[in-house]
Write a protein that holds these residues in place. Sequence first.
Motif, short mmCIF file in Angstrom:
data_model
loop_
_atom_site.label_atom_id
_atom_site.label_comp_id
_atom_site.label_asym_id
_atom_site.label_seq_id
_atom_site.Cartn_x
_atom_site.Cartn_y
_atom_site.Cartn_z
N GLY A 60 0.82 -1.21 0.00
CA GLY A 60 0.00 0.00 0.00
C GLY A 60 0.85 1.25 0.00
N ALA A 61 1.85 1.28 0.88
CA ALA A 61 2.72 2.46 0.97
C ALA A 61 3.51 2.62 -0.33
CB ALA A 61 3.67 2.31 2.16
N TYR A 62 3.99 1.50 -0.86
CA TYR A 62 4.78 1.55 -2.10
C TYR A 62 3.92 2.04 -3.27
CZ TYR A 62 7.45 -0.10 -6.12
OH TYR A 62 8.12 -0.18 -7.31
N THR A 63 2.66 1.60 -3.28
CA THR A 63 1.76 1.98 -4.38
C THR A 63 1.56 3.49 -4.43
OG1 THR A 63 0.63 -0.11 -4.13
CG2 THR A 63 -0.56 1.58 -5.32
N CYS A 64 1.40 4.11 -3.25
CA CYS A 64 1.12 5.55 -3.29
C CYS A 64 2.35 6.42 -3.06
CB CYS A 64 0.00 5.91 -2.31
SG CYS A 64 0.37 5.55 -0.62
N ALA A 65 3.44 5.84 -2.56
CA ALA A 65 4.67 6.62 -2.38
C ALA A 65 5.86 5.68 -2.57
CB ALA A 65 4.71 7.26 -1.00
N PRO A 66 6.29 5.47 -3.82
CA PRO A 66 7.32 4.45 -4.09
C PRO A 66 8.66 4.71 -3.40
CG PRO A 66 6.25 5.17 -6.12
CD PRO A 66 5.79 6.10 -5.05
N GLY A 67 8.88 5.93 -2.93
CA GLY A 67 10.15 6.23 -2.27
C GLY A 67 10.22 5.76 -0.82
N VAL A 68 9.11 5.27 -0.29
CA VAL A 68 9.09 4.87 1.13
C VAL A 68 9.92 3.62 1.34
CG1 VAL A 68 7.60 3.92 2.94
CG2 VAL A 68 6.88 5.94 1.71
N LYS A 69 10.80 3.68 2.33
CA LYS A 69 11.66 2.53 2.64
C LYS A 69 11.36 1.96 4.02
CE LYS A 69 14.18 2.40 -1.08
NZ LYS A 69 13.05 2.91 -1.86
N THR A 70 10.71 2.76 4.86
CA THR A 70 10.43 2.29 6.22
C THR A 70 9.02 2.72 6.64
OG1 THR A 70 12.76 2.72 6.71
CG2 THR A 70 11.35 2.21 8.58
N ILE A 71 8.30 1.77 7.21
CA ILE A 71 6.93 2.06 7.65
C ILE A 71 6.81 1.79 9.15
CG2 ILE A 71 4.51 1.33 7.47
CD1 ILE A 71 5.13 0.36 4.63
N GLN A 128 -4.24 -2.69 17.98
CA GLN A 128 -3.71 -3.49 19.08
C GLN A 128 -2.26 -3.91 18.89
OE1 GLN A 128 -6.41 -6.69 19.98
NE2 GLN A 128 -8.03 -5.29 20.56
N ASP A 129 -1.61 -3.43 17.88
CA ASP A 129 -0.18 -3.76 17.75
C ASP A 129 0.55 -2.64 16.99
OD1 ASP A 129 -0.83 -4.08 15.10
OD2 ASP A 129 -0.45 -6.23 15.02
N VAL A 130 1.85 -2.70 17.09
CA VAL A 130 2.70 -1.74 16.37
C VAL A 130 3.70 -2.56 15.56
CG1 VAL A 130 4.29 0.20 16.57
CG2 VAL A 130 2.52 -0.12 18.28
N LYS A 131 3.88 -2.17 14.30
CA LYS A 131 4.84 -2.89 13.46
C LYS A 131 5.76 -1.88 12.79
CE LYS A 131 1.12 -5.86 11.90
NZ LYS A 131 0.04 -4.86 11.98
N THR A 132 6.99 -2.30 12.57
CA THR A 132 7.87 -1.52 11.72
C THR A 132 8.27 -2.43 10.56
OG1 THR A 132 9.74 -2.12 13.12
CG2 THR A 132 8.77 0.04 13.48
N ILE A 133 8.32 -1.86 9.37
CA ILE A 133 8.57 -2.67 8.19
C ILE A 133 9.63 -1.99 7.33
CG2 ILE A 133 7.49 -3.79 6.17
CD1 ILE A 133 4.74 -3.20 7.59
N ALA A 134 10.64 -2.75 6.93
CA ALA A 134 11.67 -2.23 6.02
C ALA A 134 11.32 -2.70 4.61
CB ALA A 134 13.04 -2.74 6.41
N LEU A 135 11.33 -1.76 3.66
CA LEU A 135 10.93 -2.09 2.28
C LEU A 135 12.12 -2.06 1.33
CD1 LEU A 135 8.19 -1.14 3.57
CD2 LEU A 135 7.61 -0.25 1.33
N GLY A 136 12.07 -2.92 0.34
CA GLY A 136 13.07 -2.90 -0.73
C GLY A 136 12.66 -1.88 -1.79
N ASP A 137 13.49 -1.74 -2.81
CA ASP A 137 13.21 -0.76 -3.86
C ASP A 137 11.92 -1.07 -4.63
OD1 ASP A 137 15.45 0.62 -3.22
OD2 ASP A 137 16.72 -0.41 -4.70
N MET A 159 16.45 1.75 10.17
CA MET A 159 15.58 2.66 9.40
C MET A 159 16.31 3.39 8.27
SD MET A 159 14.85 5.35 12.41
CE MET A 159 15.98 5.45 13.76
N GLN A 160 15.60 3.52 7.19
CA GLN A 160 16.10 4.22 6.01
C GLN A 160 15.03 5.21 5.57
OE1 GLN A 160 19.03 3.70 4.29
NE2 GLN A 160 19.70 2.23 5.83
N PRO A 161 15.40 6.41 5.11
CA PRO A 161 14.39 7.31 4.57
C PRO A 161 13.91 6.81 3.20
CG PRO A 161 16.57 8.30 4.36
CD PRO A 161 16.75 6.97 5.04
N ASP A 162 12.71 7.09 2.81
CA ASP A 162 11.65 7.84 3.49
C ASP A 162 10.95 6.98 4.52
OD1 ASP A 162 12.26 9.93 1.84
OD2 ASP A 162 10.65 9.56 0.44
N ILE A 163 10.62 7.63 5.64
CA ILE A 163 9.87 6.93 6.68
C ILE A 163 8.46 7.49 6.70
CG2 ILE A 163 9.67 6.63 9.18
CD1 ILE A 163 12.62 6.59 9.38
#
Lengths: 503, 265
Positions: free
Chosen positions: B92-103, B109-118, B212-216
């Motif tokens: 979802g994040a990649y679809t609307c903002a392809p530069g995102v590398k970290t979510i 009820q939970d918190v997640k952090t996700i690292a994305l590839g190119d 973490m890598q930008p964009d976050i």
Amino acid sequence: MNDIVNKVQEKMGSLTDLMKGIWDDSLIEYLVHTPTTKDALMHLKYWAVNQANVLNFGRKLVSKVGLMGVKSILENNPWILYLLKSDTLVRRLAKGKTGRYHESICVLGEALHLGITELLEEMYFDPSRLVIIEDMLPPDLFQAMGLKVYNLESFGLFLPMLAPDSVLAYIDEAENAGVNPDSCSLPRATIGMVKKGHLPKGLAIVTSNLPCDSGMSAYSYYRRAFNLPIYHLDVPFNFYDERAEDFFVKDLKDMIAFLEQHTPGRMDWDKFREMCINRNRMLEVELELWDMLRVRPAPLAGEAIWLSHFWHYVVTPGKESSANYMKILADLAAANLEENTPATINENYRTLLWNAPFFQFIDIFNWAENNYGITILMDSLSYNHYEPIDVSTPESMLKGWGRVVMQGPMVRHNRGPAENYIDDLFRAYKQFDIDMVWVANHVGCKSSQSLNGMMREQCRAKGIPLLMLDYDLIDPRIVSHDSMLRQVEHFMDNVMKAKKLGQ
Amino acid sequence: MSKKYFGGCDVGSTTGKAVILDENGTVVADAIVPSEIDPEETSIVVLEKACANVPELKSYKDLAYLVGTGYGRNEVAFANENISEISCHAMGAYTCAPGVKTIVDIGGQDVKTIALGDDGSVLEFAMNDKCAAGTGRFYEAMSRIFRMDLNEFSDLSLKARSVIPVTAQCSVFAESEVVSLLAKRNPPEDIAAGIQKAVAKRCFTLLKRIGMQPDITLTGGCAKNTGLVQALSKIINMKVISLPVDPQIIGALGAAAYAKQRHSN
């Protein structure tokens, strides 16, 4: 009336659970569910050999210390009873495996049983020759001196393999006595065992500045608790040069002199040569085995590789039996390779395990293999770069043996530049045609935390899928088994985009 | 029906979200509803609500492909496929903002952090699903103490002149601590800022675990909390970018994007 009915039902439920547990762990259940009759017969054969081995040890123990002596040993060392689960461990590891892969686990099981009984003999049969050593020091040099020897930390690693909760009381004992709960659980468990007086005392202690701060600092406590003379080997930080090797050889000579002063042990260079030759033989066979593992799908995998290495190189090195067992494994792999028979037909993902394995949840490997077709082909503790020991002179043997200590995988990885840890990983990744890397992220290991951060960056740059699997080396209360399985499931689902087999 | 539509349904613990994409990948409808006890019911309600905005769709059954995600995804038996929320948030994040590398995804009820590839693939992730600290439920409890809704609470925290630290990690203890701080007549806005900082710190800990890598960016309902976005930016010393779509529907958007992709394949 309802209360009574409820209580009866509750008791019956507990009894049913207990019976189910006993049945699930039993030999009969295993044999019933073995894939083929041949596998069942094979397992039965090794089971009989192991039982004979255990009975023989029991007979020798009674004749050595008498029935009252056995009672006293069991009272003072109650953890020994967990060793009776060794048989169950073999069944857990072998479950679902077939053919030569199954046989390789049976062979490993025999080696485990033999190694355990020999270790117990060392510990309890001749206290007048007993020496305690730290787990990064191989016992063969001490055995060449005619000494009986045991690695103080080995039970903290081995007992959780048999029963994950086996050392928890010792960890709690150490924490209640004020040991930092953030430190590695292995020294904590060992401190607890020593504090409770559940390990034999011996005549002297030999330790080193390996592998980590918490392990090293625990020895000041062991020295006081046992009230024994202690020798600290000083392994140089930069160990890849001649000067460091010469320095360490001198240190080893001083250690031998120390032991000759404090124990009846005397260095027998012929015996040591024999042990070094066995080591060299084992190394040669292991390298052959590694070559065969490069084939896809691999002819052997899992515990047959990593646990065999751990057992034969760390617990029973230098013995002829260890070299023989490694040869049997290599022969099994060669036979599989010749017939084009893979260890498992479902080898979907070849995996490299970095950092100390999940001793308290050893079943995770079998689970991963059976659920996803993940085979563990190499691990950081097995991935050594030993050279054969030059056995021409005592000096050359000490130099070669010293190199084994200084350049041992865990030592090399937790000391020296980060390249030791990271470059090894990439080399092994290429060598064994690996699909993904699992890092056993032991939450109590401060040494590897920063290294793992650097490794992550480099894995990403190279496009290597990486699972940092959080766990505690021996305490399943920190990260539960269920949570560990979920980490793998999430990783397979989200990163590898893999479904479970059959889905 | 001449055109094909693809649906994504994110059945969360607090809200159900649905997104419908057309053949060009354009979001033609979305909806958010409070979660029912039965996840299947939630999914039907939210999908029907979204479908009501697309004249060509009489019902969710007319969707060419439907992907379910979120904690209740396995109960959405009528979906063509279920995909985990980690993958869907990444997509979802990649679809609307392809530069995102970290979510950072803060769910109910939970918190997640996700690292994305190119290419938007998941490289690594970390999650806290063991306790409610720093989750949407936590914010609900906190804003309740202040007798505000989440937007008002967020605005309040932005008015702070200083930050009063809230040290308790557990939601239950944090609630007691905040009540005590209020009772001692501390400025509410400073306490609110302290709460935002405490949550941001927890996110930071999870972010460190994946590198973490930008964009976050922040996703999930709590991403609308401007006070948290600012606190997180300050803690990590990096700009937290805003997404061009409602951050609460990112999981559903990712699911819909997967639906379109799967149907094409």
